[in-house]
Motif scaffolding. Structure first.
Motif, PDB file in Angstrom:
ATOM      1  N   CYS A  90      47.683  47.320  -2.911  1.00  0.00           N
ATOM      2  CA  CYS A  90      47.587  46.527  -1.806  1.00  0.00           C
ATOM      3  C   CYS A  90      47.885  46.984  -0.471  1.00  0.00           C
ATOM      4  CB  CYS A  90      48.724  45.203  -2.255  1.00  0.00           C
ATOM      5  SG  CYS A  90      50.300  45.616  -2.100  1.00  0.00           S
ATOM      6  N   PRO A  91      47.751  46.396   0.631  1.00  0.00           N
ATOM      7  CA  PRO A  91      48.152  46.934   1.876  1.00  0.00           C
ATOM      8  C   PRO A  91      49.519  47.094   1.816  1.00  0.00           C
ATOM      9  CG  PRO A  91      46.412  45.320   2.161  1.00  0.00           C
ATOM     10  CD  PRO A  91      46.805  45.318   0.712  1.00  0.00           C
ATOM     11  N   PRO A  92      49.886  48.021   2.507  1.00  0.00           N
ATOM     12  CA  PRO A  92      51.655  48.256   2.694  1.00  0.00           C
ATOM     13  C   PRO A  92      52.184  47.036   3.324  1.00  0.00           C
ATOM     14  CG  PRO A  92      50.379  49.783   4.010  1.00  0.00           C
ATOM     15  CD  PRO A  92      49.495  49.270   3.317  1.00  0.00           C
ATOM     16  N   ALA A  93      51.463  46.483   4.472  1.00  0.00           N
ATOM     17  CA  ALA A  93      52.207  45.657   5.451  1.00  0.00           C
ATOM     18  C   ALA A  93      51.524  44.208   5.126  1.00  0.00           C
ATOM     19  CB  ALA A  93      51.988  45.825   6.892  1.00  0.00           C
ATOM     20  N   GLY A  94      50.674  44.200   4.219  1.00  0.00           N
ATOM     21  CA  GLY A  94      49.626  42.870   4.245  1.00  0.00           C
ATOM     22  C   GLY A  94      49.580  42.314   2.747  1.00  0.00           C
ATOM     23  N   GLY A  95      50.187  42.891   1.782  1.00  0.00           N
ATOM     24  CA  GLY A  95      50.230  42.760   0.214  1.00  0.00           C
ATOM     25  C   GLY A  95      50.795  41.149  -0.142  1.00  0.00           C
ATOM     26  N   GLY A  96      51.807  40.692   0.769  1.00  0.00           N
ATOM     27  CA  GLY A  96      52.332  39.478   0.503  1.00  0.00           C
ATOM     28  C   GLY A  96      52.893  38.936   1.694  1.00  0.00           C
ATOM     29  N   ALA A  97      53.126  37.449   1.513  1.00  0.00           N
ATOM     30  CA  ALA A  97      53.636  36.721   2.822  1.00  0.00           C
ATOM     31  C   ALA A  97      55.091  36.894   2.878  1.00  0.00           C
ATOM     32  CB  ALA A  97      53.409  35.314   2.392  1.00  0.00           C
ATOM     33  N   PRO A  98      55.279  37.051   4.271  1.00  0.00           N
ATOM     34  CA  PRO A  98      56.937  37.042   4.634  1.00  0.00           C
ATOM     35  C   PRO A  98      57.620  35.796   4.065  1.00  0.00           C
ATOM     36  CG  PRO A  98      55.640  36.894   6.488  1.00  0.00           C
ATOM     37  CD  PRO A  98      54.495  37.064   5.353  1.00  0.00           C
ATOM     38  N   VAL A  99      58.768  35.975   3.896  1.00  0.00           N
ATOM     39  CA  VAL A  99      59.791  34.771   3.659  1.00  0.00           C
ATOM     40  C   VAL A  99      60.508  34.143   4.757  1.00  0.00           C
ATOM     41  CG1 VAL A  99      61.599  33.914   2.007  1.00  0.00           C
ATOM     42  CG2 VAL A  99      59.672  35.628   1.252  1.00  0.00           C
ATOM     43  N   LEU A 100      60.440  32.995   5.166  1.00  0.00           N
ATOM     44  CA  LEU A 100      61.258  32.153   5.936  1.00  0.00           C
ATOM     45  C   LEU A 100      62.616  32.295   5.675  1.00  0.00           C
ATOM     46  CD1 LEU A 100      60.512  31.099   8.976  1.00  0.00           C
ATOM     47  CD2 LEU A 100      60.780  28.866   7.742  1.00  0.00           C
ATOM     48  N   ALA A 101      63.619  32.968   6.313  1.00  0.00           N
ATOM     49  CA  ALA A 101      64.944  32.803   6.205  1.00  0.00           C
ATOM     50  C   ALA A 101      65.667  31.737   6.755  1.00  0.00           C
ATOM     51  CB  ALA A 101      65.599  34.270   6.827  1.00  0.00           C
ATOM     52  N   PRO A 102      66.545  31.222   6.195  1.00  0.00           N
ATOM     53  CA  PRO A 102      67.614  30.082   6.553  1.00  0.00           C
ATOM     54  C   PRO A 102      68.235  30.342   7.960  1.00  0.00           C
ATOM     55  CG  PRO A 102      68.474  30.884   4.636  1.00  0.00           C
ATOM     56  CD  PRO A 102      67.219  31.695   4.869  1.00  0.00           C
ATOM     57  N   THR A 103      67.921  29.832   9.023  1.00  0.00           N
ATOM     58  CA  THR A 103      68.727  29.633  10.063  1.00  0.00           C
ATOM     59  C   THR A 103      69.291  28.670  10.719  1.00  0.00           C
ATOM     60  OG1 THR A 103      66.891  29.820  11.488  1.00  0.00           O
ATOM     61  CG2 THR A 103      67.743  31.828  10.962  1.00  0.00           C
ATOM     62  N   ARG A 104      70.390  28.683  11.242  1.00  0.00           N
ATOM     63  CA  ARG A 104      71.057  27.441  12.099  1.00  0.00           C
ATOM     64  C   ARG A 104      70.695  27.283  13.475  1.00  0.00           C
ATOM     65  NH1 ARG A 104      77.160  26.626   9.558  1.00  0.00           N
ATOM     66  NH2 ARG A 104      76.378  26.066   7.380  1.00  0.00           N
ATOM     67  N   ASP A 105      70.625  28.671  14.196  1.00  0.00           N
ATOM     68  CA  ASP A 105      70.414  28.711  15.551  1.00  0.00           C
ATOM     69  C   ASP A 105      68.781  28.143  16.059  1.00  0.00           C
ATOM     70  OD1 ASP A 105      69.746  29.656  18.296  1.00  0.00           O
ATOM     71  OD2 ASP A 105      71.590  31.017  18.079  1.00  0.00           O
ATOM     72  N   PRO A 106      68.731  27.301  16.879  1.00  0.00           N
ATOM     73  CA  PRO A 106      67.334  26.924  17.306  1.00  0.00           C
ATOM     74  C   PRO A 106      66.275  27.668  17.773  1.00  0.00           C
ATOM     75  CG  PRO A 106      68.921  25.607  18.632  1.00  0.00           C
ATOM     76  CD  PRO A 106      69.696  26.537  17.490  1.00  0.00           C
ATOM     77  N   ARG A 107      67.150  28.947  18.530  1.00  0.00           N
ATOM     78  CA  ARG A 107      66.140  29.722  19.221  1.00  0.00           C
ATOM     79  C   ARG A 107      65.751  30.953  18.233  1.00  0.00           C
ATOM     80  NH1 ARG A 107      70.786  32.265  22.483  1.00  0.00           N
ATOM     81  NH2 ARG A 107      72.143  31.934  20.778  1.00  0.00           N
ATOM     82  N   LEU A 108      65.968  30.743  16.804  1.00  0.00           N
ATOM     83  CA  LEU A 108      65.498  31.924  15.835  1.00  0.00           C
ATOM     84  C   LEU A 108      64.489  31.206  14.989  1.00  0.00           C
ATOM     85  CD1 LEU A 108      68.920  33.260  14.873  1.00  0.00           C
ATOM     86  CD2 LEU A 108      67.182  34.597  16.466  1.00  0.00           C
ATOM     87  N   SER A 109      63.566  32.161  14.628  1.00  0.00           N
ATOM     88  CA  SER A 109      62.789  31.925  13.425  1.00  0.00           C
ATOM     89  C   SER A 109      62.626  33.237  12.689  1.00  0.00           C
ATOM     90  CB  SER A 109      61.370  31.214  14.136  1.00  0.00           C
ATOM     91  OG  SER A 109      60.255  31.266  12.814  1.00  0.00           O
ATOM     92  N   VAL A 110      63.249  33.237  11.747  1.00  0.00           N
ATOM     93  CA  VAL A 110      63.145  34.685  11.017  1.00  0.00           C
ATOM     94  C   VAL A 110      62.407  34.806   9.839  1.00  0.00           C
ATOM     95  CG1 VAL A 110      64.936  36.189   9.878  1.00  0.00           C
ATOM     96  CG2 VAL A 110      65.672  35.081  11.765  1.00  0.00           C
ATOM     97  N   ARG A 111      61.771  35.918   9.628  1.00  0.00           N
ATOM     98  CA  ARG A 111      60.742  36.151   8.445  1.00  0.00           C
ATOM     99  C   ARG A 111      61.202  37.523   7.934  1.00  0.00           C
ATOM    100  NH1 ARG A 111      54.826  34.098  10.341  1.00  0.00           N
ATOM    101  NH2 ARG A 111      55.464  35.204  12.384  1.00  0.00           N
ATOM    102  N   ILE A 112      61.018  37.593   6.736  1.00  0.00           N
ATOM    103  CA  ILE A 112      61.259  38.810   6.089  1.00  0.00           C
ATOM    104  C   ILE A 112      60.183  39.322   5.281  1.00  0.00           C
ATOM    105  CG2 ILE A 112      62.716  40.009   4.461  1.00  0.00           C
ATOM    106  CD1 ILE A 112      64.998  38.245   5.127  1.00  0.00           C
TER     107      ILE A 112
END
Length: 304
Positions: A90-112
Motif C-alpha cells: 500500500c502507499p506509505p501515507a495513504g494505506g489507511g484512514a487516520p483515527v480521530l483522537a478524543p480531545t476536550r479542547d474545542p480548538r483541537l481536531s487531532v488525527r493520528i
C-alpha cells in the motif's frame, strides 16, 4: 495567548521518547518548530492532550478549530488512541484512514496516521512509514530499498509509490542489551568508542558465518581477559558482528538494488560503509526532514 492566523494546521511526530511538532502556515511554510520529552512511553492516554497543549497552546487560534496530524507511537495500542495498521502492499501515507483522537479542547481536531503491517512474515512499523512517504514525495519514481537504521532497523522494498514488503532487525536493541546487561559489558568501552579495524573484521565474520553469532559474541570476553582486547576494539567487534549478521539476513533487500539509508548521520555512515565493504552500494537520503515531508504529503491526501 492567541496565535497568529497563519497557523493553518499542526504536524507532529510523536515517538516513544519525544514529541516534535511544526506549525504549518499558508503554502506549507513552517511557522514554528518545537519539541519536548513528552514521549509516548511516559504518558497515559489521558495525558496526551495536556502534553500537546503544553507545547502548542499558543499556536492555536481561539476563534477556530486547528487540525493536528500526528504520526508515530501516539497511535500505538499503549498511546493516545490506537490507529490500526494498514496492510502492505500500500502507499506509505495513504494505506489507511487516520483515527480521530478524543480531545476536550474545542480548538483541537487531532488525527493520528496508521502504521503499516505485514502478515507473512509478520511485521509492523509505526512512524517510519511517514518518513518513507516524505522520501517518495522527493523521489516518486524510486524503485529499490530504504534502510532505516535505529533501535529497530527497517528494510523496506518500495516501488510504484508503494511499500511492497519490509523486515525489521533488532540490531540496535540487541547491541544495547548486550552492552548493558550481559557479561560483555565488562569488556566494552564506556564512551561508545568503536575501533574501525575491529569493526571491519567482525563485519566480515558476521556476514560470512551468521550461524556462529552466539559463539563469536562470547569470544569477545575471553579475548579481553586473555589477549588484552582493548575496550574500543571489543565495541567495534560487537557492532561489526551484529551488523554483519543483519546484512546477511537482509541480502535480498540490499544486494543489486538501489539502496537509500535514512537515519542519523552516524548510523547512516555506518550502514553505507558496511554495505560497500560487502560489495553493495548505498546512498544517504538528502532531505533531513522526511517525517515533516511525509506529514505534509498525508495532509494533502486528506484534503482530497
Amino acid at each position: 495567548m492567541q496565535a497568529a492566523p497563519t497557523t493553518d494546521w499542526i504536524a507532529a511526530d510523536w515517538g516513544t521518547s519525544n514529541l516534535r511538532l511544526w506549525a504549518i502556515g499558508p503554502g506549507g511554510a513552517v511557522r514554528a518548530e518545537r519539541s519536548s520529552a513528552d514521549g509516548m512511553g511516559g504518558l497515559a492516554p489521558d495525558q496526551f492532550e495536556p502534553a500537546l497543549l503544553r507545547l502548542a497552546e499558543d499556536l492555536l487560534p481561539a476563534d477556530r478549530v486547528t487540525p493536528v496530524l500526528i504520526c508515530g507511537m501516539a497511535g500505538a495500542k499503549q498511546g493516545w488512541i490506537e490507529a490500526p495498521y494498514a496492510q502492505v502492499p500500500c502507499p506509505p501515507a495513504g494505506g489507511g484512514a487516520p483515527v480521530l483522537a478524543p480531545t476536550r479542547d474545542p480548538r483541537l481536531s487531532v488525527r493520528i496516521l496508521p502504521g503499516l503491517s505485514q502478515s507473512d512474515p509478520a511485521d509492523v512499523m509505526r512512524g517510519e512509514e511517514t518518513q518513507i512517504a516524505g522520501f517518495l514525495a522527493d523521489e516518486p519514481e524510486f524503485d529499490g530499498t530504504l534502510c532505516l537504521p535505529g533501535t529497530h532497523t527497517k528494510w523496506v522494498r518500495v516501488a510504484g509509490g508503494q511499500v511492497l514488503s519490509f523486515r525489521t532487525a533488532m540490531t540496535g536493541e540487541i547491541f544495547a542489551l548486550i552492552g548493558q546487561h550481559s557479561v560483555l559489558r565488562h569488556s566494552l568501552s564506556t564512551d561508545g568508542e568503536a575501533d574501525e579495524v575491529a569493526f571491519d573484521a567482525a563485519l566480515a565474520t558476521g556476514f560470512a558465518a551468521p550461524a556462529a553469532l552466539g559463539m563469536e559474541l562470547f569470544s569477545i570476553r575471553p579475548a579481553s581477559l586473555l589477549e588484552g582486547l582493548a575496550p574500543a576494539a571489543a565495541t567495534g567487534r560487537l557492532s561489526g558482528l551484529l551488523i554483519g549478521t543483519e546484512l546477511a539476513g537482509a541480502q535480498d533487500f540490499w544486494q543489486n538494488r538501489d539502496v537509500v539509508v535514512v537515519g542519523s548521520p552516524r548510523l547512516t555512515h555506518r550502514y553505507i560503509s558496511a554495505m560497500e565493504r560487502l560489495g553493495g552500494t548505498a546512498r544517504a537520503a538528502q532531505n533531513p526532514e522526511l517525517a515533516l515531508s511525509g506529514l505534509k504529503a498525508a495532509h494533502l491526501l486528506l484534503q482530497g
